[in-house]
Design a protein around this motif. Structure first.
Motif, PDB file in Angstrom:
ATOM      1  N   ASP A  81     132.197 -25.515 -57.929  1.00 24.68           N
ATOM      2  CA  ASP A  81     133.149 -24.551 -58.497  1.00 24.68           C
ATOM      3  C   ASP A  81     132.899 -24.266 -59.982  1.00 24.68           C
ATOM      4  N   SER A  82     131.761 -24.723 -60.503  1.00 25.27           N
ATOM      5  CA  SER A  82     131.445 -24.496 -61.921  1.00 25.27           C
ATOM      6  C   SER A  82     131.162 -23.021 -62.180  1.00 25.27           C
ATOM      7  N   PRO A  83     131.698 -22.475 -63.281  1.00 27.23           N
ATOM      8  CA  PRO A  83     131.428 -21.073 -63.604  1.00 27.23           C
ATOM      9  C   PRO A  83     130.059 -20.879 -64.269  1.00 27.23           C
ATOM     10  N   TYR A  84     129.390 -22.002 -64.605  1.00 28.84           N
ATOM     11  CA  TYR A  84     128.118 -21.894 -65.340  1.00 28.84           C
ATOM     12  C   TYR A  84     126.984 -21.473 -64.407  1.00 28.84           C
ATOM     13  N   ASN A  85     126.199 -20.529 -64.881  1.00 26.96           N
ATOM     14  CA  ASN A  85     125.011 -20.082 -64.164  1.00 26.96           C
ATOM     15  C   ASN A  85     123.940 -19.754 -65.192  1.00 26.96           C
ATOM     16  N   LEU A  86     122.799 -20.398 -65.077  1.00 28.01           N
ATOM     17  CA  LEU A  86     121.727 -20.203 -66.056  1.00 28.01           C
ATOM     18  C   LEU A  86     121.298 -18.747 -66.145  1.00 28.01           C
ATOM     19  N   ARG A  87     121.421 -18.019 -65.029  1.00 27.41           N
ATOM     20  CA  ARG A  87     120.990 -16.615 -65.022  1.00 27.41           C
ATOM     21  C   ARG A  87     121.898 -15.733 -65.884  1.00 27.41           C
ATOM     22  N   ASN A  88     123.095 -16.250 -66.227  1.00 26.58           N
ATOM     23  CA  ASN A  88     124.003 -15.471 -67.073  1.00 26.58           C
ATOM     24  C   ASN A  88     123.766 -15.697 -68.570  1.00 26.58           C
ATOM     25  N   VAL A  89     122.903 -16.663 -68.888  1.00 30.71           N
ATOM     26  CA  VAL A  89     122.608 -16.957 -70.294  1.00 30.71           C
ATOM     27  C   VAL A  89     121.605 -15.931 -70.813  1.00 30.71           C
ATOM     28  N   ASP A  90     121.774 -15.520 -72.058  1.00 27.03           N
ATOM     29  CA  ASP A  90     120.887 -14.520 -72.676  1.00 27.03           C
ATOM     30  C   ASP A  90     119.421 -14.911 -72.458  1.00 27.03           C
ATOM     31  N   SER A  91     118.631 -14.005 -71.882  1.00 27.32           N
ATOM     32  CA  SER A  91     117.233 -14.294 -71.537  1.00 27.32           C
ATOM     33  C   SER A  91     116.401 -14.659 -72.757  1.00 27.32           C
ATOM     34  N   ARG A  92     116.751 -14.071 -73.924  1.00 31.45           N
ATOM     35  CA  ARG A  92     115.987 -14.391 -75.145  1.00 31.45           C
ATOM     36  C   ARG A  92     116.244 -15.828 -75.581  1.00 31.45           C
ATOM     37  N   TYR A  93     117.479 -16.280 -75.363  1.00 33.67           N
ATOM     38  CA  TYR A  93     117.835 -17.672 -75.693  1.00 33.67           C
ATOM     39  C   TYR A  93     117.069 -18.645 -74.788  1.00 33.67           C
ATOM     40  N   ILE A  94     117.049 -18.330 -73.473  1.00 32.41           N
ATOM     41  CA  ILE A  94     116.330 -19.166 -72.514  1.00 32.41           C
ATOM     42  C   ILE A  94     114.838 -19.171 -72.827  1.00 32.41           C
TER      43      ILE A  94
END
Length: 202
Positions: free
Chosen positions: A130-143
């Motif tokens: 149920d975590s709202p965190y998803n790596l795909r939602n993180v700014d691509s430049r940051y990743i």
């Protein structure tokens, strides 16, 4: 790994299930002529018979690992077993545990998509459902910036050794006494070992 015949795990699916459950492992290799180890989470790809993971780029272990046979150790629950629990007095202490050793060769991954997919899979595995965190939602430049600080790899598995030392070499009555005492403990490791012993016994 030394494995007496009654402690050997031979069921491949059981081994894979164990690896997926206890996936924070220790990877051993030789670095600059000396034994070297890194603790890290690993993703198992059964269809490829491979493990995926990544080193911090600052960790020099990856620099001379390519042509070596490396060892990865997955450690499960473990517990001290007191001879005071036995029905006899002439006995010595022991330790019950489950462990899997994988051997293989490491290839570095340079394909950005494979690296990102591997990171996504790892995050998805460890985040709560149920975590709202998803790596795909993180700014691509940051990743992209953070990705420069890691070295991703794939380890092709060449040999598997698996051991469940759960007092199988003792009479059933004694195993039941050990289980009974472990279940009285407040230590989660003890309780997990008791559960594994029951599964193995019954």
């Amino acid at each position: 790994m030394y494995i007496p015949k009654h402690f050997k795990i031979e069921d491949e699916e059981e081994i894979y299930e164990f690896i997926e459950k206890y996936s924070f492992a220790t990877l051993y290799s030789t670095h600059k002529g000396e034994p070297y180890a890194t603790q890290l989470p690993l993703i198992l790809k059964k269809d490829e018979k491979a493990l995926y993971g990544h080193f911090a780029r600052a960790n020099g272990q990856w620099k001379d690992i390519k042509d070596q046979t490396v060892l990865v150790v997955f450690q499960g629950p473990h517990s001290y077993v007191s001879p005071s629990w036995y029905e006899i007095s002439d006995a010595v202490p022991t330790w019950n545990y489950v462990a899997v050793h994988l051997y293989g060769k490491v290839d570095m991954i340079e394909d950005d998509k494979v690296i990102l997919d591997s990171l996504n899979e790892m995050v998805t595995k460890y985040e709560k459902p149920d975590s709202p965190y998803n790596l795909r939602n993180v700014d691509s430049r940051y990743i992209e910036g953070l990705s420069k600080g890691i070295v991703a790899f794939k380890m092709n598995i060449t040999k598997i050794e698996a051991k469940a030392k759960l007092s199988q070499n003792h009479p059933v009555e004694r195993q039941e006494l050990i289980i009974e005492n472990l279940e009285r403990s407040t230590d989660q490791n003890d309780f997990r070992v008791a559960t594994l012993m029951k599964k193995n016994l019954y």
